[in-house]
Design a protein around this motif. Structure first.
Motif, mmCIF file in Angstrom:
data_model
loop_
_atom_site.group_PDB
_atom_site.id
_atom_site.type_symbol
_atom_site.label_atom_id
_atom_site.label_comp_id
_atom_site.label_asym_id
_atom_site.label_seq_id
_atom_site.Cartn_x
_atom_site.Cartn_y
_atom_site.Cartn_z
ATOM 1 N N UNK A 36 -1.673 -2.423 -1.169
ATOM 2 C CA UNK A 36 -1.519 -3.641 0.117
ATOM 3 C C UNK A 36 -3.473 -4.821 -0.617
ATOM 4 N N UNK A 37 -3.096 -3.923 -1.680
ATOM 5 C CA UNK A 37 -4.878 -5.370 -2.026
ATOM 6 C C UNK A 37 -3.442 -6.263 -3.103
ATOM 7 N N UNK A 74 -14.062 -1.096 -0.964
ATOM 8 C CA UNK A 74 -13.512 -2.206 0.131
ATOM 9 C C UNK A 74 -12.681 -3.667 -0.554
ATOM 10 N N UNK A 75 -12.330 -3.106 -1.522
ATOM 11 C CA UNK A 75 -10.746 -3.679 -1.465
ATOM 12 C C UNK A 75 -9.592 -3.131 -1.219
ATOM 13 N N UNK A 76 -9.007 -1.851 -0.909
ATOM 14 C CA UNK A 76 -8.293 -1.132 0.092
ATOM 15 C C UNK A 76 -8.850 -1.188 1.326
ATOM 16 N N UNK A 83 -5.351 -9.197 4.447
ATOM 17 C CA UNK A 83 -4.218 -9.928 3.506
ATOM 18 C C UNK A 83 -2.706 -9.730 3.747
ATOM 19 N N UNK A 84 -3.408 -8.272 5.006
ATOM 20 C CA UNK A 84 -1.936 -7.669 5.744
ATOM 21 C C UNK A 84 -1.575 -8.988 7.154
ATOM 22 N N UNK A 85 -3.531 -8.575 7.677
ATOM 23 C CA UNK A 85 -3.733 -9.835 9.053
ATOM 24 C C UNK A 85 -4.027 -11.357 8.930
ATOM 25 N N UNK A 86 -3.755 -11.928 7.734
ATOM 26 C CA UNK A 86 -3.553 -13.135 7.190
ATOM 27 C C UNK A 86 -1.812 -13.442 6.874
ATOM 28 N N UNK A 87 -1.460 -12.514 6.735
ATOM 29 C CA UNK A 87 -0.071 -12.706 6.212
ATOM 30 C C UNK A 87 0.879 -12.218 7.894
ATOM 31 N N UNK A 88 0.632 -11.788 8.586
ATOM 32 C CA UNK A 88 1.018 -11.372 10.186
ATOM 33 C C UNK A 88 0.623 -12.518 10.670
ATOM 34 N N UNK A 89 -0.663 -13.718 11.036
ATOM 35 C CA UNK A 89 -1.112 -14.909 11.655
ATOM 36 C C UNK A 89 0.275 -15.431 10.886
#
Length: 300
Positions: A36-37, A74-76, A83-89
């Motif tokens: 997910x990084x 911090x990266x994970x 990364x996940x939230x932005x892609x979902x949005x």
């Protein structure tokens, strides 16, 4: 329903998959995301799969590992979540993003010595808690931009299959080795006086699935504590495991197992979640301990 679950191969993920198959047998579980990084891989995966719901479990989840590898944590735990939230949005704005946060984020606020509800101040006391708190707060801000996120703050949860890096299976592993003659009758422990609110992981998974089932009726950005409302001392857990196993052993304090920032009592209030969805723990604590001990007997 198309569902993306990060961390599906982990302790909670494996139990969640089993509960999911029982409750939603027709659900399609989308292929996982290896790292997910990797923002591009995350974006492409969500753009292709368009999950109606993402349950985000993947994390560096032990305090010790987070302390040893803070940059990776911090990266994970933060950047991977973003990364996940932005892609979902971007690709599935009507989809729900369920974030498995943690009650560890309350940290030193537990020193108020009263059960904390969701309005309590986040004051993390270690790297793991800080990374999860940062992600929790960031998602709250993104909810104002349209992200349909629900933030869950579970308290300590355990069960069969959990790594002995965590206290209950750590005790059970030592007791199982003693029962099998693989270890001297001596158990090495840390702080036994700390009190925590423990849940069975299967009850926590059911809480997540309750949210999935009722996601469209929940306010984006909502926060829910997941806890029993009852604290137990670590000493009482060890005593209970010894009693159910029939093992007798000497208890020895191991300085390496003592945490410098241990919170004496961490008590929570889950009345908001009970009111919203009627959730309550259903698995007895004795059943949880018995299942953990039987699991460790097979593993050692």
């Amino acid at each position: 329903m198309r569902l993306l679950i990060t961390g599906l191969g982990g302790f909670v993920g494996q139990h969640l998959k089993s509960r999911l198959e029982m409750r939603f047998p027709d659900c399609e579980i989308l292929p996982g995301i290896p790292d997910i990084r990797d923002a591009r891989a995350v974006n492409d995966s969500i753009a292709d799969g368009r999950p109606e719901c993402c349950i985000h479990l993947a994390a560096i989840s032990t305090i010790g590992k987070a302390r040893q590898s803070p940059d990776d944590t911090w990266a994970v735990n933060l950047q991977g979540t973003l990364n996940l939230a932005r892609a979902m949005l971007q690709h599935v704005p009507d989809g729900t993003f369920l974030f498995a946060s943690t009650a560890e984020a309350y940290g030193t606020t537990f020193q108020r010595n009263t059960p904390l509800d969701e309005n309590a101040v986040l004051s993390p006391a270690n790297t793991y808690a800080a990374t999860k708190a940062a992600a929790d707060l960031a998602l709250g801000a993104m909810a104002r931009d349209g992200l349909r996120t629900i933030r869950m703050r579970p308290f300590n949860h355990t069960g069969p299959g959990q790594s002995p890096d965590f206290v209950v299976p750590a005790f059970a592993s030592q007791i199982a080795r003693i029962a099998k003659g693989q270890q001297k009758p001596q158990i090495h422990v840390g702080n036994l006086d700390a009190e925590r609110d423990f849940l069975d992981v299967r009850d926590v998974c059911d809480a997540y699935l309750d949210v999935v089932e009722h996601r469209l009726s929940l306010q984006p950005g909502a926060i829910f504590n997941v806890c029993s409302g009852q604290t137990r001392s670590i000493r009482s857990i060890l005593d209970n495991l010894l009693r159910l196993s029939g093992v007798q052993a000497e208890i020895t304090i191991d300085p390496a197992r003592l945490r410098p920032s241990d919170i004496p009592v961490a008590a929570g209030d889950a009345s908001r979640f009970r009111t919203a969805l009627g959730w309550t723990p259903r698995i007895s604590w004795n059943q949880t301990l018995n299942d953990i001990y039987e699991d460790r007997l097979k593993s050692v």
